[in-house]
Design a protein around this motif. Structure first.
Motif, PDB file in Angstrom:
ATOM      1  N   UNK A  23       0.761  -1.101   0.075  1.00  0.00           N
ATOM      2  CA  UNK A  23      -0.110  -0.067  -0.012  1.00  0.00           C
ATOM      3  C   UNK A  23       1.050   1.224  -0.123  1.00  0.00           C
ATOM      4  N   UNK A  24       0.335   2.522  -0.077  1.00  0.00           N
ATOM      5  CA  UNK A  24       1.311   3.507  -0.275  1.00  0.00           C
ATOM      6  C   UNK A  24       2.201   3.472   1.101  1.00  0.00           C
ATOM      7  N   UNK A  25       3.351   3.482   0.870  1.00  0.00           N
ATOM      8  CA  UNK A  25       4.432   3.849   1.784  1.00  0.00           C
ATOM      9  C   UNK A  25       4.850   2.260   2.558  1.00  0.00           C
ATOM     10  N   UNK A  26       4.091   1.329   2.122  1.00  0.00           N
ATOM     11  CA  UNK A  26       4.393  -0.122   3.076  1.00  0.00           C
ATOM     12  C   UNK A  26       4.574  -1.355   2.084  1.00  0.00           C
ATOM     13  N   UNK A  27       5.219  -2.490   2.549  1.00  0.00           N
ATOM     14  CA  UNK A  27       5.146  -3.700   1.702  1.00  0.00           C
ATOM     15  C   UNK A  27       5.371  -4.822   2.807  1.00  0.00           C
ATOM     16  N   UNK A 198      18.198   5.592   5.348  1.00  0.00           N
ATOM     17  CA  UNK A 198      17.649   7.034   4.802  1.00  0.00           C
ATOM     18  C   UNK A 198      16.952   6.710   3.573  1.00  0.00           C
ATOM     19  N   UNK A 199      15.863   7.362   2.960  1.00  0.00           N
ATOM     20  CA  UNK A 199      15.310   7.294   1.570  1.00  0.00           C
ATOM     21  C   UNK A 199      16.175   7.824   0.746  1.00  0.00           C
ATOM     22  N   UNK A 200      16.939   8.937   1.109  1.00  0.00           N
ATOM     23  CA  UNK A 200      17.692   9.622   0.223  1.00  0.00           C
ATOM     24  C   UNK A 200      18.970   8.787  -0.422  1.00  0.00           C
ATOM     25  N   UNK A 204      16.144   1.318  -4.601  1.00  0.00           N
ATOM     26  CA  UNK A 204      14.530   0.634  -4.573  1.00  0.00           C
ATOM     27  C   UNK A 204      14.802  -0.495  -3.630  1.00  0.00           C
ATOM     28  N   UNK A 205      14.147  -1.211  -3.163  1.00  0.00           N
ATOM     29  CA  UNK A 205      13.998  -2.480  -2.319  1.00  0.00           C
ATOM     30  C   UNK A 205      13.297  -3.723  -3.017  1.00  0.00           C
ATOM     31  N   UNK A 206      13.864  -4.885  -2.797  1.00  0.00           N
ATOM     32  CA  UNK A 206      13.482  -6.208  -3.321  1.00  0.00           C
ATOM     33  C   UNK A 206      13.128  -7.084  -2.046  1.00  0.00           C
ATOM     34  N   UNK A 207      11.634  -7.524  -1.943  1.00  0.00           N
ATOM     35  CA  UNK A 207      11.312  -8.400  -0.991  1.00  0.00           C
ATOM     36  C   UNK A 207      11.258  -9.887  -1.846  1.00  0.00           C
ATOM     37  N   UNK A 266       8.261 -15.737  -4.765  1.00  0.00           N
ATOM     38  CA  UNK A 266       7.605 -14.553  -4.838  1.00  0.00           C
ATOM     39  C   UNK A 266       8.891 -13.380  -4.817  1.00  0.00           C
ATOM     40  N   UNK A 267       8.558 -12.397  -5.758  1.00  0.00           N
ATOM     41  CA  UNK A 267       9.453 -11.498  -5.749  1.00  0.00           C
ATOM     42  C   UNK A 267       8.716 -10.053  -5.832  1.00  0.00           C
ATOM     43  N   UNK A 268       8.889  -9.031  -4.979  1.00  0.00           N
ATOM     44  CA  UNK A 268       8.148  -7.898  -4.924  1.00  0.00           C
ATOM     45  C   UNK A 268       9.267  -6.929  -5.123  1.00  0.00           C
ATOM     46  N   UNK A 269       9.237  -5.960  -6.062  1.00  0.00           N
ATOM     47  CA  UNK A 269      10.252  -4.699  -6.468  1.00  0.00           C
ATOM     48  C   UNK A 269       9.687  -3.628  -6.132  1.00  0.00           C
ATOM     49  N   UNK A 270      10.086  -2.862  -5.295  1.00  0.00           N
ATOM     50  CA  UNK A 270       9.476  -1.726  -4.754  1.00  0.00           C
ATOM     51  C   UNK A 270      10.473  -0.424  -5.029  1.00  0.00           C
ATOM     52  N   UNK A 271      10.269   0.227  -6.175  1.00  0.00           N
ATOM     53  CA  UNK A 271      11.017   1.307  -6.494  1.00  0.00           C
ATOM     54  C   UNK A 271      10.562   2.820  -6.232  1.00  0.00           C
ATOM     55  N   UNK A 272      11.611   3.407  -5.697  1.00  0.00           N
ATOM     56  CA  UNK A 272      11.480   4.584  -4.811  1.00  0.00           C
ATOM     57  C   UNK A 272      11.614   5.666  -5.944  1.00  0.00           C
ATOM     58  N   UNK A 273      10.898   6.937  -5.531  1.00  0.00           N
ATOM     59  CA  UNK A 273      11.135   7.960  -6.308  1.00  0.00           C
ATOM     60  C   UNK A 273      12.525   8.698  -6.134  1.00  0.00           C
TER      61      UNK A 273
END
Length: 273
Positions: A23-27, A198-200, A204-207, A266-273
């Motif tokens: 969801x926005x901001x969480x996985x 830090x987000x900066x 990205x992160x991968x679960x 299962x692979x979840x790729x979360x690409x950060x802005x």
């Protein structure tokens, strides 16, 4: 946020005991575990447990930003326990369990918890990749699984040795001298690996569940850096395709001894802005 997610069961006719959602901001990503074909004390099953715990956990991450991730996980475990403790024997030693990865953006950082042998990849903007995974289960397992690895996967002898191995592991579950995993006891949440970045600094992160990471830690066909590059370039589906190809090449586990010829992946790729 931009998410790419692929999750496949070990075989098309089997339930997928992995669960992943965002969801926005969480996985979150969970990999359920139980005893195939054996009594667990729970009438709902492993897939129900992992998906229910995952859904409650994701909701808690979003709705309770003031709680730490370990507190969110403990709350989710207690909530799921309350949903079936009246109908199921949660004292049964083989009651369903699950690995857990949870990640949340808060106050300029990515917070995370990891419990069990699923893997979280943290890809920095400078190109480095850090891997967070709980190896306690693997460390205990290595001491016990010799007879399993010596036998052809899927044979009656392998099945018997695997049952003995899983029984021995169950006796070490959620004990200081063993390993910790999400089950009926919320105390397990306090033993998860946790941290923040830090987000900066992150791109990205991968679960990943261990059915996907076996490309590295079981088959040794890629490094973690190569795996992340594959996810970034071709997406989660390509990782799982390569896992399935390797499994098909060695169905009896002669080249790569393993408990299951094929596993949920299962692979979840979360690409950060």
């Amino acid at each position: 946020m931009t998410i790419a997610l692929v999750s496949l069961p070990a075989t098309p006719d089997a339930p997928n005991e992995d669960f992943a959602a965002a969801s926005p901001g969480a996985a979150v990503l969970l990999d359920g575990a139980g005893v195939a074909g054996g009594r667990t004390g729970c009438e709902h099953g492993v897939a129900w447990f992992s998906s229910t715990l995952g859904g409650v956990l994701l909701g808690t991450l979003v709705a309770q930003p003031g709680l730490s991730l370990a507190e969110c996980l403990g709350h989710a475990i207690r909530t799921v326990r309350s949903l079936h403790e009246g109908d199921c024997d949660l004292r049964h030693p083989a009651s369903p369990t699950s690995t857990v990865i949870a990640a949340r953006v808060r106050a300029g950082a990515l917070e995370y918890v990891v419990l069990g042998d699923s893997a979280l990849l943290l890809a920095s903007r400078d190109g480095t990749v850090d891997v967070v995974t709980d190896r306690r289960l693997d460390e205990v397992g290595k001491q016990l699984r010799g007879p399993v690895d010596a036998l052809p996967t899927g044979s009656p002898e392998h099945a018997a040795a695997l049952a003995e191995y899983r029984s021995a592991l169950t006796g070490l579950r959620n004990r200081p001298e063993g390993f910790w995993i999400a089950g009926p006891d919320p105390e397990a949440a306090q033993h998860a690996l946790s941290g923040s970045v830090s987000l900066d600094s992150l791109a990205s992160v991968v679960l990943m569940s261990d059915g996907a990471t076996r490309l590295i830690d079981r088959f040794e066909l890629a490094t973690w850096d190569e795996l992340f590059a594959l996810v970034a370039a071709s997406g989660p589906a390509e990782v799982i395709r390569q896992v399935r190809d390797a499994e098909a090449e060695d169905p009896a586990g002669q080249r790569w001894p393993r408990g299951k010829a094929r596993d949920d992946a299962t692979v979840l790729h979360w690409m950060l802005p």
